[in-house]
Design an enzyme around this catalytic site. Structure first.
Site, PDB file in Angstrom:
ATOM      1  N   LYS A 148       0.834  -1.212   0.000  1.00  0.00           N
ATOM      2  CA  LYS A 148       0.000   0.000   0.000  1.00  0.00           C
ATOM      3  C   LYS A 148       0.867   1.260   0.000  1.00  0.00           C
ATOM      4  O   LYS A 148       0.635   2.172  -0.791  1.00  0.00           O
ATOM      5  CB  LYS A 148      -0.928  -0.031   1.218  1.00  0.00           C
ATOM      6  CG  LYS A 148      -1.929   1.120   1.249  1.00  0.00           C
ATOM      7  CD  LYS A 148      -3.178   0.743   2.026  1.00  0.00           C
ATOM      8  CE  LYS A 148      -3.018   0.822   3.521  1.00  0.00           C
ATOM      9  NZ  LYS A 148      -2.902   2.220   4.003  1.00  0.00           N
ATOM     10  N   ARG A 187       2.896   5.894  -3.252  1.00  0.00           N
ATOM     11  CA  ARG A 187       4.053   6.698  -3.669  1.00  0.00           C
ATOM     12  C   ARG A 187       4.300   6.571  -5.172  1.00  0.00           C
ATOM     13  O   ARG A 187       4.726   7.529  -5.815  1.00  0.00           O
ATOM     14  CB  ARG A 187       5.289   6.270  -2.865  1.00  0.00           C
ATOM     15  CG  ARG A 187       5.237   6.796  -1.409  1.00  0.00           C
ATOM     16  CD  ARG A 187       6.208   6.048  -0.518  1.00  0.00           C
ATOM     17  NE  ARG A 187       6.291   6.581   0.839  1.00  0.00           N
ATOM     18  CZ  ARG A 187       5.403   6.382   1.810  1.00  0.00           C
ATOM     19  NH1 ARG A 187       4.307   5.656   1.584  1.00  0.00           N
ATOM     20  NH2 ARG A 187       5.579   6.896   3.019  1.00  0.00           N
ATOM     21  N   ASP A 232       1.688  -0.957  11.942  1.00  0.00           N
ATOM     22  CA  ASP A 232       0.417  -1.426  11.361  1.00  0.00           C
ATOM     23  C   ASP A 232       0.132  -2.895  11.692  1.00  0.00           C
ATOM     24  O   ASP A 232      -0.984  -3.371  11.480  1.00  0.00           O
ATOM     25  CB  ASP A 232       0.429  -1.242   9.836  1.00  0.00           C
ATOM     26  CG  ASP A 232       0.386   0.237   9.448  1.00  0.00           C
ATOM     27  OD1 ASP A 232       0.003   1.069  10.295  1.00  0.00           O
ATOM     28  OD2 ASP A 232       0.744   0.557   8.301  1.00  0.00           O
ATOM     29  N   GLY A 247      -4.873   8.217   5.297  1.00  0.00           N
ATOM     30  CA  GLY A 247      -3.961   9.181   5.913  1.00  0.00           C
ATOM     31  C   GLY A 247      -2.743   9.438   5.032  1.00  0.00           C
ATOM     32  O   GLY A 247      -2.245  10.564   4.961  1.00  0.00           O
TER      33      GLY A 247
HETATM   34  C1  S3P Z   1       2.460   4.958   6.198  1.00  0.00           C
HETATM   35  C2  S3P Z   1       3.015   5.308   7.387  1.00  0.00           C
HETATM   36  C3  S3P Z   1       2.457   4.908   8.686  1.00  0.00           C
HETATM   37  C4  S3P Z   1       1.490   3.745   8.559  1.00  0.00           C
HETATM   38  C5  S3P Z   1       0.529   3.946   7.433  1.00  0.00           C
HETATM   39  C6  S3P Z   1       1.268   4.096   6.116  1.00  0.00           C
HETATM   40  C7  S3P Z   1       3.100   5.439   4.943  1.00  0.00           C
HETATM   41  O1  S3P Z   1       1.767   6.001   9.264  1.00  0.00           O
HETATM   42  O2  S3P Z   1       0.795   3.547   9.767  1.00  0.00           O
HETATM   43  O3  S3P Z   1      -0.361   2.847   7.343  1.00  0.00           O
HETATM   44  O4  S3P Z   1       2.750   4.933   3.856  1.00  0.00           O
HETATM   45  O5  S3P Z   1       3.950   6.332   5.026  1.00  0.00           O
HETATM   46  P1  S3P Z   1       2.554   7.119  10.129  1.00  0.00           P
HETATM   47  O6  S3P Z   1       3.592   7.673   9.266  1.00  0.00           O
HETATM   48  O7  S3P Z   1       1.524   8.145  10.476  1.00  0.00           O
HETATM   49  O8  S3P Z   1       3.068   6.391  11.334  1.00  0.00           O
END
Ligand code: S3P
Length: 414
Positions: free
Chosen positions: A13, A18, A302, A82
């Protein structure tokens, strides 16, 4: 229930997000294979299209032509993601004009101040709900490099700053308290703009241009963790999980499992677009409790919900601490796991930054709330299967956020 067989997890993912973003930023045409076709990644794909990247699908391949992003005409909906909201904030900080970002009911309650604060220091302007939540509007434009020490180890924050640093004048330096996943750093190098890395300090000289590349997205270790932990904690099980990204900033769960006594080996190691990839072979064992804490946490953040399942099956007291970040994920994952386990009869102690589990737990059938969080739903499904009890989930569709084929894939191993 024991499991046997082999499985190829869906594309990673973090790398899929990216790949679309880098393709959109790079001059030329980027070809992306084996993308994770999930709701979260489609939010990013739609977002970069709104910003002017040309995106099309050719069979199983995505073709992205980028290099001239512009102010979008409509609000960008990051959905549940997020990573989309935070990394895009960094990209949009460098685009002349105004971008508005929103998301679903979970995402609008997740903290955005952590990216707003440093991006404002670089010269972007933000208008956000209550100053720190989505929906928000970003006035992007001319940015200047800064040196910034992050308060939490977050790859999303680090990546937002490095992507903004691509457009900024001068050097953008990010210090992280603990090393978090480094896919952005690796992809910057792969696309021709390598950052300078010195321990937990990463610097990017701007403005820098990216060159389009071909990428095959390796399998997601976070998705592989579900069958891996099920097999590792069930004597008699053995599984082969093919083509998994084994980047050491992502494989913390495997180190924990080994410490708990699991049998894991990695075969056929190769490099793919700057990422190490391999096949994981796991067989089952009665696991022993452990402590999960400190610098290890960002490398398995995660996977904690499914590691809780391993702790429920292990002998002894497992302690998880320093993991308060779990409270600001798609849901509060500490509260969600403790609540669900308590409903099924397990005595689990909730702590501010983790939990304490006395294993092996005794469970009875029941129903639990997933809070529409994909990793909570998948963890309780594995718990139910591993303990051979019926557990009803109030939302099964949410697995589509990261592992659309999850239930069928797990079924194929039984
Ligand atoms: C991610 C970073 C992590 C992770 C999220 C994916 C990423 O979050 O928990 O599922 O792709 O950079 P955080 O950077 O907020 O810890």
């Amino acid at each position: 229930m024991i499991i046997k067989g082999e499985i190829t997890p869906p594309g990673d993912k973090s790398i899929s997000h990216r790949a679309f973003m880098f393709g959109a930023l790079a001059q030329g045409t980027t070809i992306i294979r084996d993308v994770l076709e999930s709701a979260d990644v489609h939010s990013t794909k739609d977002a970069v299209q709104s910003l002017g990247a040309k995106v099309r699908k050719d069979g199983n391949t995505w073709v992205v032509t980028g290099g001239s992003l512009k102010e979008p005409q409509k609000v960008i909906d990051a959905g549940n993601s997020g990573t989309t909201a935070r990394l895009l904030s960094g990209i949009c900080a460098g685009i002349d004009g105004v971008t508005t970002l929103s998301g679903d009911s979970s995402l609008v309650s997740r903290p955005m101040g952590r990216v707003i604060k440093p991006l404002e220091k670089m010269g972007a302007r933000f208008l956000a709900r209550s100053g720190r939540y989505l929906p928000l509007a970003i006035q992007g434009g001319s940015l200047e490099g800064i040196s910034y020490t992050m308060e939490v180890a977050s790859a999303q924050v680090k990546s937002a700053l490095l992507l903004a640093g691509l457009c900024a004048q001068g050097t953008t330096t990010v210090n992280e308290p603990t090393k978090s996943r480094d896919h952005t750093e690796r992809m910057l190098a792969y696309f021709g703009a390598p950052p300078v890395i010195d321990g937990n300090t990463i610097s990017m000289s701007g403005p820098a241009k990216l060159e389009a590349r071909d990428i095959s997205v390796p399998g997601d270790p976070s998705s592989a963790a579900f069958p891996a932990i099920w097999a590792a904690a069930t004597p008699g099980s053995s599984v082969l999980i093919r083509n998994v990204c084994i980047n050491p900033t992502r494989t913390g769960f495997m180190s924990v499992l080994e410490r708990m006594g699991a049998h894991i080996s990695i075969e056929n190691i190769q490099e793919n677009a700057g990422e190490p990839v391999g096949d994981i072979v796991i067989s089952g064992e009665i696991l022993q409790a452990t402590i999960i804490e400190g610098d290890e946490i960002p490398k398995l953040i995660d996977e904690i919900p499914i590691l809780v399942v391993a702790a429920c099956m292990a002998e002894g007291t497992t302690i998880i601490r320093d993991a308060a970040e779990l409270r600001v994920k798609e849901t509060d994952r500490i509260a969600a796991m403790v609540k669900g386990l308590s409903r099924l009869g397990a005595a689990v102690q909730e702590q501010d930054d983790g939990m304490v589990i006395q294993g092996p737990v005794r469970l009875h059938p029941g129903s639990i709330e997933t809070f529409s969080d994909h990793r909570i739903a998948m963890s309780f499904h594995i718990l139910a299967k591993a303990f051979d009890i019926d557990v009803a989930l109030d939302d099964t569709a949410c697995v589509g956020i990261s592992y659309p084929n999850f239930f069928a894939s797990m079924e194929s191993l039984t």
